[in-house]
Design an enzyme around this catalytic site. Structure first.
Site, PDB file in Angstrom:
ATOM      1  N   ARG A  33     -27.499  14.187  12.468  1.00  0.00           N
ATOM      2  CA  ARG A  33     -28.683  13.360  12.198  1.00  0.00           C
ATOM      3  C   ARG A  33     -28.403  11.889  12.526  1.00  0.00           C
ATOM      4  O   ARG A  33     -29.315  11.127  12.766  1.00  0.00           O
ATOM      5  CB  ARG A  33     -29.105  13.509  10.733  1.00  0.00           C
ATOM      6  CG  ARG A  33     -29.555  14.926  10.390  1.00  0.00           C
ATOM      7  CD  ARG A  33     -30.044  15.014   8.970  1.00  0.00           C
ATOM      8  NE  ARG A  33     -30.495  16.351   8.613  1.00  0.00           N
ATOM      9  CZ  ARG A  33     -31.696  16.846   8.864  1.00  0.00           C
ATOM     10  NH1 ARG A  33     -32.592  16.100   9.489  1.00  0.00           N
ATOM     11  NH2 ARG A  33     -32.026  18.068   8.498  1.00  0.00           N
ATOM     12  N   GLN A  78      -6.983  -1.419   0.681  1.00  0.00           N
ATOM     13  CA  GLN A  78      -6.607  -0.372   1.640  1.00  0.00           C
ATOM     14  C   GLN A  78      -7.650  -0.229   2.745  1.00  0.00           C
ATOM     15  O   GLN A  78      -7.313   0.034   3.897  1.00  0.00           O
ATOM     16  CB  GLN A  78      -6.282   0.966   0.954  1.00  0.00           C
ATOM     17  CG  GLN A  78      -7.394   1.669   0.206  1.00  0.00           C
ATOM     18  CD  GLN A  78      -8.332   2.427   1.100  1.00  0.00           C
ATOM     19  OE1 GLN A  78      -7.970   2.795   2.216  1.00  0.00           O
ATOM     20  NE2 GLN A  78      -9.564   2.632   0.641  1.00  0.00           N
ATOM     21  N   LYS A  96     -37.856  21.234  20.297  1.00  0.00           N
ATOM     22  CA  LYS A  96     -37.152  20.885  19.051  1.00  0.00           C
ATOM     23  C   LYS A  96     -36.348  22.097  18.560  1.00  0.00           C
ATOM     24  O   LYS A  96     -36.886  23.205  18.467  1.00  0.00           O
ATOM     25  CB  LYS A  96     -38.143  20.464  17.962  1.00  0.00           C
ATOM     26  CG  LYS A  96     -37.448  20.172  16.630  1.00  0.00           C
ATOM     27  CD  LYS A  96     -38.428  19.871  15.495  1.00  0.00           C
ATOM     28  CE  LYS A  96     -37.688  19.813  14.165  1.00  0.00           C
ATOM     29  NZ  LYS A  96     -38.573  19.811  13.005  1.00  0.00           N
ATOM     30  N   ASN A 138       3.116  14.792 -14.494  1.00  0.00           N
ATOM     31  CA  ASN A 138       2.102  15.516 -13.710  1.00  0.00           C
ATOM     32  C   ASN A 138       1.795  16.870 -14.338  1.00  0.00           C
ATOM     33  O   ASN A 138       2.649  17.481 -14.988  1.00  0.00           O
ATOM     34  CB  ASN A 138       2.581  15.723 -12.267  1.00  0.00           C
ATOM     35  CG  ASN A 138       1.465  16.202 -11.357  1.00  0.00           C
ATOM     36  OD1 ASN A 138       0.357  15.670 -11.421  1.00  0.00           O
ATOM     37  ND2 ASN A 138       1.730  17.192 -10.521  1.00  0.00           N
ATOM     38  N   GLN A 169      -7.335  -0.498   6.818  1.00  0.00           N
ATOM     39  CA  GLN A 169      -7.869   0.544   7.712  1.00  0.00           C
ATOM     40  C   GLN A 169      -8.725  -0.083   8.798  1.00  0.00           C
ATOM     41  O   GLN A 169      -8.602   0.270   9.973  1.00  0.00           O
ATOM     42  CB  GLN A 169      -8.738   1.528   6.918  1.00  0.00           C
ATOM     43  CG  GLN A 169      -7.937   2.618   6.285  1.00  0.00           C
ATOM     44  CD  GLN A 169      -8.799   3.704   5.681  1.00  0.00           C
ATOM     45  OE1 GLN A 169      -9.968   3.519   5.418  1.00  0.00           O
ATOM     46  NE2 GLN A 169      -8.185   4.844   5.444  1.00  0.00           N
ATOM     47  N   SER A 216     -18.113   9.968  -1.802  1.00  0.00           N
ATOM     48  CA  SER A 216     -17.428   8.779  -1.281  1.00  0.00           C
ATOM     49  C   SER A 216     -18.433   7.780  -0.707  1.00  0.00           C
ATOM     50  O   SER A 216     -19.374   8.159  -0.014  1.00  0.00           O
ATOM     51  CB  SER A 216     -16.452   9.193  -0.184  1.00  0.00           C
ATOM     52  OG  SER A 216     -16.016   8.030   0.475  1.00  0.00           O
ATOM     53  N   ARG A 258     -46.001  16.119   6.872  1.00  0.00           N
ATOM     54  CA  ARG A 258     -45.891  17.553   6.591  1.00  0.00           C
ATOM     55  C   ARG A 258     -47.148  18.000   5.834  1.00  0.00           C
ATOM     56  O   ARG A 258     -47.217  17.944   4.609  1.00  0.00           O
ATOM     57  CB  ARG A 258     -44.622  17.814   5.786  1.00  0.00           C
ATOM     58  CG  ARG A 258     -43.341  17.701   6.613  1.00  0.00           C
ATOM     59  CD  ARG A 258     -43.225  18.828   7.640  1.00  0.00           C
ATOM     60  NE  ARG A 258     -43.176  20.107   6.982  1.00  0.00           N
ATOM     61  CZ  ARG A 258     -42.052  20.748   6.639  1.00  0.00           C
ATOM     62  NH1 ARG A 258     -40.895  20.235   6.951  1.00  0.00           N
ATOM     63  NH2 ARG A 258     -42.099  21.915   6.009  1.00  0.00           N
ATOM     64  N   ASP A 315      -2.772   3.113   1.503  1.00  0.00           N
ATOM     65  CA  ASP A 315      -2.958   3.184   0.041  1.00  0.00           C
ATOM     66  C   ASP A 315      -1.882   2.402  -0.704  1.00  0.00           C
ATOM     67  O   ASP A 315      -2.165   1.746  -1.691  1.00  0.00           O
ATOM     68  CB  ASP A 315      -2.903   4.645  -0.441  1.00  0.00           C
ATOM     69  CG  ASP A 315      -4.202   5.391  -0.159  1.00  0.00           C
ATOM     70  OD1 ASP A 315      -5.244   4.728  -0.021  1.00  0.00           O
ATOM     71  OD2 ASP A 315      -4.155   6.629  -0.085  1.00  0.00           O
ATOM     72  N   THR A 356       1.288  19.750 -12.895  1.00  0.00           N
ATOM     73  CA  THR A 356       2.213  20.737 -12.333  1.00  0.00           C
ATOM     74  C   THR A 356       3.584  20.078 -12.275  1.00  0.00           C
ATOM     75  O   THR A 356       3.856  19.260 -11.379  1.00  0.00           O
ATOM     76  CB  THR A 356       1.744  21.148 -10.912  1.00  0.00           C
ATOM     77  OG1 THR A 356       0.361  21.488 -10.982  1.00  0.00           O
ATOM     78  CG2 THR A 356       2.533  22.311 -10.357  1.00  0.00           C
ATOM     79  N   LYS A 363      -4.278  14.710   2.492  1.00  0.00           N
ATOM     80  CA  LYS A 363      -3.410  13.580   2.855  1.00  0.00           C
ATOM     81  C   LYS A 363      -2.003  14.007   3.280  1.00  0.00           C
ATOM     82  O   LYS A 363      -1.348  13.291   4.033  1.00  0.00           O
ATOM     83  CB  LYS A 363      -3.307  12.609   1.680  1.00  0.00           C
ATOM     84  CG  LYS A 363      -4.585  11.805   1.503  1.00  0.00           C
ATOM     85  CD  LYS A 363      -4.429  10.753   0.461  1.00  0.00           C
ATOM     86  CE  LYS A 363      -5.725   9.987   0.335  1.00  0.00           C
ATOM     87  NZ  LYS A 363      -5.670   8.918  -0.623  1.00  0.00           N
ATOM     88  N   HIS A 371     -36.617  26.717  14.189  1.00  0.00           N
ATOM     89  CA  HIS A 371     -35.819  26.408  12.995  1.00  0.00           C
ATOM     90  C   HIS A 371     -35.017  27.622  12.598  1.00  0.00           C
ATOM     91  O   HIS A 371     -35.535  28.737  12.605  1.00  0.00           O
ATOM     92  CB  HIS A 371     -36.722  26.012  11.814  1.00  0.00           C
ATOM     93  CG  HIS A 371     -37.607  24.853  12.138  1.00  0.00           C
ATOM     94  ND1 HIS A 371     -38.812  25.011  12.772  1.00  0.00           N
ATOM     95  CD2 HIS A 371     -37.439  23.528  11.940  1.00  0.00           C
ATOM     96  CE1 HIS A 371     -39.349  23.819  12.967  1.00  0.00           C
ATOM     97  NE2 HIS A 371     -38.536  22.903  12.473  1.00  0.00           N
ATOM     98  N   ARG A 418     -46.114  23.355   8.659  1.00  0.00           N
ATOM     99  CA  ARG A 418     -45.058  24.345   8.835  1.00  0.00           C
ATOM    100  C   ARG A 418     -45.356  25.637   8.081  1.00  0.00           C
ATOM    101  O   ARG A 418     -45.702  25.630   6.905  1.00  0.00           O
ATOM    102  CB  ARG A 418     -43.735  23.746   8.350  1.00  0.00           C
ATOM    103  CG  ARG A 418     -42.530  24.582   8.535  1.00  0.00           C
ATOM    104  CD  ARG A 418     -41.953  24.569   9.936  1.00  0.00           C
ATOM    105  NE  ARG A 418     -41.448  23.287  10.386  1.00  0.00           N
ATOM    106  CZ  ARG A 418     -41.852  22.690  11.519  1.00  0.00           C
ATOM    107  NH1 ARG A 418     -42.756  23.258  12.309  1.00  0.00           N
ATOM    108  NH2 ARG A 418     -41.346  21.530  11.887  1.00  0.00           N
TER     109      ARG A 418
END
Ligand code: NAP
Length: 491
Positions: free
Chosen positions: A183, A463, A142, A371, A467, A241, A31, A325, A373, A289, A117, A59
């Protein structure tokens, strides 16, 4: 091919990065617009030291670049790139017919990429834009557009497939977090290449993944659309994650044409509708879930009783929900303590709590739920035949096992803890379902109080192993998985 995009602000840094990128990419994009006070000598030197084919890009600002000089100067720079032996040259369609044609006519041994782009959206008329670029007679089309939803990626894949059918080289990418999957998958669909960055923090476009991860975790350059199994994590957020690393390394170890992606889902129904023909299965995390169950064709009986699904498998056209789980949690706890007859205080009443609570009751533990709530906590307690208490009414002296099944303490809020450390006693086993970080503030306090601790990482491993077996119908090498979790997830 994987192309490493290098965006450094001076010649020596560009050369240094270029040499580092060599082992991680097949091509390198320079670039030039990032180099401050760029001169023609810089270009000659960079090209002369190339370790692999180079794409030279300068660019302009209105297409997301940093070049601030005149169009005449930019054209001069690009022409010099051809003269110095650039393998590829990128020019934006919006530069105008004259400039694009001049470069194509004088391209010598360079191949010309004509690019479009859009940092706001993938426009409705993307097919027309593609046709316009194709008509320039360039070597490669592109299109890089912001994804505002996951299905935008599917539209990009359709464009790639269309170009492939017409024998046109195309680079198709969706940008942004929702475009990340493009990607990883675009080369499998037929994109000429995918762009990655050298390191996290050195991205030249939103959503870029490091070349290291593209090559060694996702194996983006090896995935073959023919027979490809696509799995992933459905949730919101998903960026913290790390499960995708473990699942992908398991696929790699087993030499499978399979990939595991992070799906940042806003609209669950829309995701299931649009992706059920694409994926072979997926994991489900917060906040879906429970919601996922209404979109499934079948729910396995334990998951049905728990009322939460964390694993979905596509089997003979049917989406079937499971819960791994509860077994993962029970296995992790039983490595440290018996459950039968012991009093377990569980904080939380969400998806993880349902599964863990079910596991405790299934093992004849005595469960108390607390809990934020209370209505939700009371409902879960009644469904599991457990007891519900307000936190002020808990007699901490009778708690044998303390379980955090809330998301409190999870990154990025790792400074938070669900209870006052003064309530911990050394006789307690303290289990935190949060696995990121692996040693939470709660677990640190529990260690200090002399308690036996169980990290969410142990639940995670068990778990995830289940899976893997549900997804692939293969036996999971738990020792290998544990090593991967400890190396990549438990940091
Ligand atoms: P969820 O369904 O959204 O439930 C979240 C629970 O946390 C609810 O009980 C919620 O209370 C409570 N909570 C959230 N923020 C709170 C706050 N600031 N104060 C008090 N309570 C709060 O999420 P989930 O799927 O059950 O996940 C919970 C945790 O388990 C996450 O950290 C997740 O990473 C972890 N987990 C770990 C594994 C593993 O393998 N180790 C597997 C699954 C989940 P309300 O009901 O009042 O909203």
């Amino acid at each position: 091919m994987i192309c490493c995009s290098i965006a450094a602000n001076e010649r020596e840094k560009v050369i240094e990065d270029m040499l580092r990128a060599k082992s991680k990419a097949d091509l390198i994009e320079i670039r030039l617009d990032y180099i401050s006070e760029l001169n023609l000598d810089d270009i000659r030197e960079i090209i002369s030291r190339k370790p692999c084919p180079l794409i030279m890009t300068c660019r302009k600002k209105d297409e997301g670049g940093k070049f601030s000089g005149t169009e005449e100067r930019r054209l001069e720079i690009l022409k010099k790139c051809i003269e110095f032996g650039a393998d590829y040259l990128d020019i934006e369609l919006s530069s105008g017919k004259e400039i694009v044609s001049e470069l194509i006519e004088n391209k010598d041994n360079s191949r010309i990429i004509v690019s479009y782009h859009n940092f706001d959206l993938l426009p409705e008329n993307i097919d027309n834009i593609y046709a316009e670029i194709k008509a320039t007679g360039c070597d490669i089309v592109k299109a890089a557009c912001m994804a505002n939803s996951l299905p935008d990626n599917l539209r990009m894949f359709e464009l790639i497939k269309k170009a492939k059918n017409e024998d046109i080289n195309i680079i198709g990418i969706c940008m942004g977090e929702k475009g990340e999957i493009s990607r990883i998958l675009n080369t499998a669909y037929g994109s000429y290449l995918t762009f990655g960055c050298l390191d996290k923090g050195k991205e030249s476009a939103p959503g870029q993944i490091s070349c290291e991860f593209l090559k060694h975790i996702y194996r983006a350059d090896k995935l073959n659309l023919d027979g490809l199994k696509i799995y992933g994590l459905v949730g919101k957020p998903v960026s913290e994650s790390k499960g995708y690393i473990v699942h992908n390394l398991m696929f790699k170890e087993n030499d499978m044409n399979a990939v595991y992606l992070n799906f940042l889902v806003d609209d669950l129904k829309n995701f299931v509708d649009k992706f059920r023909d694409i994926v072979s299965g997926f994991s489900v995390t917060m906040p879906y879930k429970q919601d996922i169950m209404e979109y499934l064709d079948e729910v396995e009986s334990n998951a049905g009783i728990i009322g939460a699904v964390n694993t979905v498998v596509l089997s003979e056209g049917k989406l079937i929900g499971y819960n791994t789980d509860y077994l993962g949690a029970v296995d992790a706890l039983e490595e440290e303590t018996g459950i039968e007859g012991r009093k377990a205080l569980m904080l939380g009443a969400g998806g993880a709590a349902r599964a863990i609570g079910y596991g405790i009751m299934n093992k004849n533990g005595r469960l108390i739920i607390v809990n934020r709530t209370s209505a939700k906590g009371e409902k879960l307690a009644s469904e599991l035949s457990a007891q519900y208490k307000n936190i002020e009414d808990v007699d901490w002296n009778e708690v044998n096992i303390l379980i955090n099944a809330t998301s409190i303490g999870m990154m990025p809020d790792s400074n938070e803890t669900p209870i006052d450390a003064g309530n911990l006693r050394k006789e307690m086993v303290v289990f935190d379902s949060v696995y990121n970080p692996p040693v939470t503030k709660l677990l640190k306090a529990a260690e200090q109080a002399g308690c036996i601790t169980v990290s969410g990482i142990n639940m995670f491993i068990n778990q995830a192993a289940r899976q893997f077996e549900l997804f692939t119908k293969k036996k999971c090498d738990k020792e290998f998985m544990k090593r991967m979790v400890l190396e990549y997830v438990a940091q």
